[in-house]
Each structure stands twice: as structure tokens, then as C-alpha cells.
Scaffold this motif. Structure first.
Motif, PDB file in Angstrom:
ATOM      1  N   GLY A   1      40.931  89.614   1.443  1.00  0.00           N
ATOM      2  CA  GLY A   1      39.554  89.990   1.753  1.00  0.00           C
ATOM      3  C   GLY A   1      39.310  90.255   3.221  1.00  0.00           C
ATOM      4  N   LYS A   2      38.075  90.653   3.507  1.00  0.00           N
ATOM      5  CA  LYS A   2      37.673  90.905   4.891  1.00  0.00           C
ATOM      6  C   LYS A   2      37.342  89.574   5.555  1.00  0.00           C
ATOM      7  N   ASN A   3      37.134  89.615   6.883  1.00  0.00           N
ATOM      8  CA  ASN A   3      36.850  88.360   7.579  1.00  0.00           C
ATOM      9  C   ASN A   3      35.428  87.862   7.317  1.00  0.00           C
ATOM     10  N   SER A   4      34.601  88.673   6.644  1.00  0.00           N
ATOM     11  CA  SER A   4      33.242  88.222   6.332  1.00  0.00           C
ATOM     12  C   SER A   4      33.201  87.438   5.013  1.00  0.00           C
ATOM     13  N   THR A   5      34.257  87.576   4.195  1.00  0.00           N
ATOM     14  CA  THR A   5      34.258  86.931   2.875  1.00  0.00           C
ATOM     15  C   THR A   5      34.149  85.404   2.959  1.00  0.00           C
ATOM     16  N   PRO A   6      34.902  84.728   3.849  1.00  0.00           N
ATOM     17  CA  PRO A   6      34.779  83.277   3.924  1.00  0.00           C
ATOM     18  C   PRO A   6      33.348  82.815   4.203  1.00  0.00           C
ATOM     19  N   ILE A   7      32.607  83.583   5.014  1.00  0.00           N
ATOM     20  CA  ILE A   7      31.225  83.198   5.338  1.00  0.00           C
ATOM     21  C   ILE A   7      30.353  83.296   4.091  1.00  0.00           C
ATOM     22  N   VAL A   8      30.559  84.388   3.337  1.00  0.00           N
ATOM     23  CA  VAL A   8      29.801  84.579   2.090  1.00  0.00           C
ATOM     24  C   VAL A   8      30.075  83.421   1.141  1.00  0.00           C
ATOM     25  N   LEU A   9      31.355  83.052   1.036  1.00  0.00           N
ATOM     26  CA  LEU A   9      31.736  81.969   0.124  1.00  0.00           C
ATOM     27  C   LEU A   9      31.140  80.640   0.589  1.00  0.00           C
ATOM     28  N   GLU A  10      31.217  80.389   1.889  1.00  0.00           N
ATOM     29  CA  GLU A  10      30.698  79.126   2.424  1.00  0.00           C
ATOM     30  C   GLU A  10      29.222  78.958   2.101  1.00  0.00           C
ATOM     31  N   ASN A  11      28.465  80.061   2.243  1.00  0.00           N
ATOM     32  CA  ASN A  11      27.036  80.006   1.926  1.00  0.00           C
ATOM     33  C   ASN A  11      26.826  79.587   0.480  1.00  0.00           C
ATOM     34  N   GLU A  12      27.624  80.182  -0.402  1.00  0.00           N
ATOM     35  CA  GLU A  12      27.511  79.854  -1.825  1.00  0.00           C
ATOM     36  C   GLU A  12      27.889  78.390  -2.076  1.00  0.00           C
ATOM     37  N   TYR A  13      28.968  77.947  -1.439  1.00  0.00           N
ATOM     38  CA  TYR A  13      29.462  76.584  -1.680  1.00  0.00           C
ATOM     39  C   TYR A  13      28.452  75.549  -1.194  1.00  0.00           C
ATOM     40  N   ASN A  14      27.833  75.833  -0.044  1.00  0.00           N
ATOM     41  CA  ASN A  14      26.857  74.880   0.489  1.00  0.00           C
ATOM     42  C   ASN A  14      25.607  74.823  -0.384  1.00  0.00           C
ATOM     43  N   TYR A  15      25.298  75.959  -0.999  1.00  0.00           N
ATOM     44  CA  TYR A  15      24.090  76.042  -1.811  1.00  0.00           C
ATOM     45  C   TYR A  15      24.274  75.334  -3.151  1.00  0.00           C
ATOM     46  N   ASN A  16      25.486  75.437  -3.710  1.00  0.00           N
ATOM     47  CA  ASN A  16      25.769  74.881  -5.035  1.00  0.00           C
ATOM     48  C   ASN A  16      26.122  73.394  -4.917  1.00  0.00           C
ATOM     49  N   ASP A  17      25.320  72.531  -5.513  1.00  0.00           N
ATOM     50  CA  ASP A  17      25.585  71.104  -5.343  1.00  0.00           C
ATOM     51  C   ASP A  17      26.559  70.541  -6.380  1.00  0.00           C
ATOM     52  N   LYS A  18      27.085  71.395  -7.250  1.00  0.00           N
ATOM     53  CA  LYS A  18      28.143  70.936  -8.156  1.00  0.00           C
ATOM     54  C   LYS A  18      29.517  70.995  -7.490  1.00  0.00           C
ATOM     55  N   ILE A  19      29.574  71.650  -6.348  1.00  0.00           N
ATOM     56  CA  ILE A  19      30.818  71.724  -5.584  1.00  0.00           C
ATOM     57  C   ILE A  19      30.826  70.576  -4.576  1.00  0.00           C
ATOM     58  N   LEU A  20      31.773  69.648  -4.766  1.00  0.00           N
ATOM     59  CA  LEU A  20      31.817  68.465  -3.921  1.00  0.00           C
ATOM     60  C   LEU A  20      32.418  68.780  -2.555  1.00  0.00           C
ATOM     61  N   ARG A  21      33.490  69.552  -2.552  1.00  0.00           N
ATOM     62  CA  ARG A  21      34.224  69.844  -1.321  1.00  0.00           C
ATOM     63  C   ARG A  21      34.800  71.238  -1.424  1.00  0.00           C
ATOM     64  N   TYR A  22      35.031  71.869  -0.288  1.00  0.00           N
ATOM     65  CA  TYR A  22      35.745  73.137  -0.310  1.00  0.00           C
ATOM     66  C   TYR A  22      36.617  73.267   0.925  1.00  0.00           C
ATOM     67  N   LEU A  23      37.626  74.111   0.799  1.00  0.00           N
ATOM     68  CA  LEU A  23      38.489  74.425   1.941  1.00  0.00           C
ATOM     69  C   LEU A  23      38.815  75.910   1.854  1.00  0.00           C
ATOM     70  N   ILE A  24      38.591  76.618   2.938  1.00  0.00           N
ATOM     71  CA  ILE A  24      38.988  78.024   3.006  1.00  0.00           C
ATOM     72  C   ILE A  24      39.888  78.181   4.226  1.00  0.00           C
ATOM     73  N   TYR A  25      41.039  78.759   4.042  1.00  0.00           N
ATOM     74  CA  TYR A  25      41.900  78.977   5.208  1.00  0.00           C
ATOM     75  C   TYR A  25      42.625  80.302   5.073  1.00  0.00           C
ATOM     76  N   ARG A  26      42.956  80.840   6.227  1.00  0.00           N
ATOM     77  CA  ARG A  26      43.665  82.108   6.273  1.00  0.00           C
ATOM     78  C   ARG A  26      45.156  81.821   6.331  1.00  0.00           C
ATOM     79  N   PHE A  27      45.944  82.626   5.628  1.00  0.00           N
ATOM     80  CA  PHE A  27      47.389  82.422   5.634  1.00  0.00           C
ATOM     81  C   PHE A  27      47.942  82.706   7.024  1.00  0.00           C
ATOM     82  N   ASP A  28      48.639  81.733   7.597  1.00  0.00           N
ATOM     83  CA  ASP A  28      49.308  82.006   8.870  1.00  0.00           C
ATOM     84  C   ASP A  28      50.694  82.577   8.582  1.00  0.00           C
ATOM     85  N   LYS A  29      51.450  82.854   9.625  1.00  0.00           N
ATOM     86  CA  LYS A  29      52.697  83.596   9.410  1.00  0.00           C
ATOM     87  C   LYS A  29      53.704  82.780   8.589  1.00  0.00           C
ATOM     88  N   ASN A  30      53.690  81.454   8.782  1.00  0.00           N
ATOM     89  CA  ASN A  30      54.629  80.632   8.020  1.00  0.00           C
ATOM     90  C   ASN A  30      54.295  80.623   6.540  1.00  0.00           C
TER      91      ASN A  30
END
Lengths: 144, 84
Positions: A67-96
Motif C-alpha cells: 500500500g501507499k504510505n497513507s494506508t497505515p494512517i487510515v487503518l489507525e483511525n479505524e482501529y482507534n475508533y473500533n473498540d472491539k480491537i484491543l491492540r494493533y501493530l502496523i509496521y513496514r517491511f525493512d530490508k531484512n
């Protein structure tokens, strides 16, 4: 465009339908932001190492997407809004991680049998417990 | 120099520790297999320092990052109390 992985922990008391609904919603959001889903992996119900919102179990789902670099922000907004989601982690793949990802893709055909081996191991544990319990009971009876 | 090369008490030459990740040839330290990460934690759940574990700087950095991610996802405890 870059590869990202997003892992969410849901309340384990949700029904499978509700879980699928949330998964579809995340999928929609990613695809709505010109992203592509590469892999969805449901880890299933797991015991948490510590309590989150007074819950001991959680349902883990992981999404790998391109995805684009704006996608994580969109997802974060959704995750914070939804209270059925206890925790989330989004990370970008590094070279390793990317190297590892490509290597696993090549080995992908050989991997499935490993997962099958893991299942009998999990089944063995309760059997041992039952034996132990029955042993204790028989010992108690002997004492009587 | 002497302290580095010889053991203080026995005065025998010290063994040089090799980083486990370097010798195993793994590219990436995955935060999802917590069993592997637990080996680099103390009983309380703290990250074992490099001088004790013998990891190289690069792998220690990667390990620390994956431990922190695993903690966030509740795969590993932040603090594990020892029952007294």
C-alpha cells in the motif's frame, strides 16, 4: 508502494461472523486506498501474556498488504475508533524482513507439512494431563 | 587488555563468544516466535544485555526491536513477577 503488515487483536468472545465482518472492513479500507492484499492470516484464539482491558484471551489476525504510505494512517483511525480491537501493530517491511519474505516465498511449497506436524503435538498435551489426573485419583483411592 | 583476554580468577584465556544469530545465518529475527525471544529475556522479562548474551551489535538491535513488538502484541510480558 511498500509492503506492510498489520496485526490486530480482537476480543475473543466475538462470533466468527463478527470477526469476518471486521476483517472484511479492514480489507475494504486497504483496497479503498489503492492497496493490494497479499495475505490474510488468522492465528486464532490465543492466551495473552498480560491482561488487556481485563481480557485474558484474544483473537489475532494479520494482514500483509502492498500500500501507499497513507494506508497505515487510515487503518489507525479505524482501529482507534473500533473498540472491539484491543491492540494493533502496523509496521513496514525493512530490508531484512523483505529478504526473509522472499526466501519464504521460494520455500512456500515445502512449508505446509510443518504446520501439520504441529497439530498432533498440541493434541498430545491434554492426553498427558488426563493421565496425570487419573493417576492422582487412583492414588487417592488407594489411600482410602 | 589483560582483563579482556584472561579470566580474572582462573587466569585462563577467555573463550571468545560468537553471536548466535551470526552463526545460525538467519536474516531476520521474527517477533512472532516468542519461544526464541524468551531465551534472551531474564526471568523478570528484561532484555539480556549484549555483554552477557554475546550478540553482535547489529543483531542485538534487531532483537531488541522484535522483543518490543512482541511485548506490544502480548506475546511476551512486559514485566513477569517472580512468585515468592
Amino acid at each position: 508502494m511498500a509492503l506492510y503488515e498489520s496485526i490486530i487483536i480482537l476480543d475473543s468472545l466475538l462470533t466468527p461472523e463478527e470477526i469476518n465482518k471486521i476483517a472484511d472492513r479492514v480489507k475494504e479500507l486497504i483496497e479503498g486506498d489503492q492497496g493490494k492484499i497479499v495475505k490474510i492470516d488468522k492465528w486464532g484464539k490465543r492466551r495473552l501474556a498480560y491482561e488487556i482491558q481485563k481480557k485474558q484471551y484474544g483473537f489475532y489476525i494479520s494482514f500483509v498488504f502492498d500500500g501507499k504510505n497513507s494506508t497505515p494512517i487510515v487503518l489507525e483511525n479505524e482501529y482507534n475508533y473500533n473498540d472491539k480491537i484491543l491492540r494493533y501493530l502496523i509496521y513496514r517491511f525493512d530490508k531484512n524482513k523483505l529478504k526473509d519474505w522472499e526466501r519464504q516465498k521460494e520455500l512456500g511449497d515445502k512449508k505446509p507439512p510443518k504446520d501439520e506436524d504441529e497439530i498432533p503435538v498440541a493434541e498430545e498435551i491434554p492426553v498427558i494431563d488426563e493421565i496425570k489426573e487419573s493417576d492422582i485419583e487412583s492414588e487417592v483411592e488407594d489411600e482410602k | 587488555m589483560k582483563n579482556k583476554m584472561f579470566d580474572k580468577k582462573t587466569l585462563k584465556p577467555r573463550k571468545k563468544r560468537v553471536c548466535r544469530f551470526c552463526s545460525s545465518g538467519d536474516i531476520y529475527i521474527d517477533f512472532k516466535d516468542e519461544k526464541r525471544l524468551i531465551r534472551f529475556l531474564t526471568e523478570q522479562g528484561k532484555i539480556i544485555p549484549r555483554r552477557t548474551s554475546g550478540n553482535c551489535a547489529r543483531h542485538q538491535r534487531q532483537l531488541a526491536r522484535s522483543i518490543k513488538r512482541a511485548r506490544l502484541l502480548a506475546l511476551i510480558p512486559y514485566v513477569a513477577d517472580i512468585a515468592r
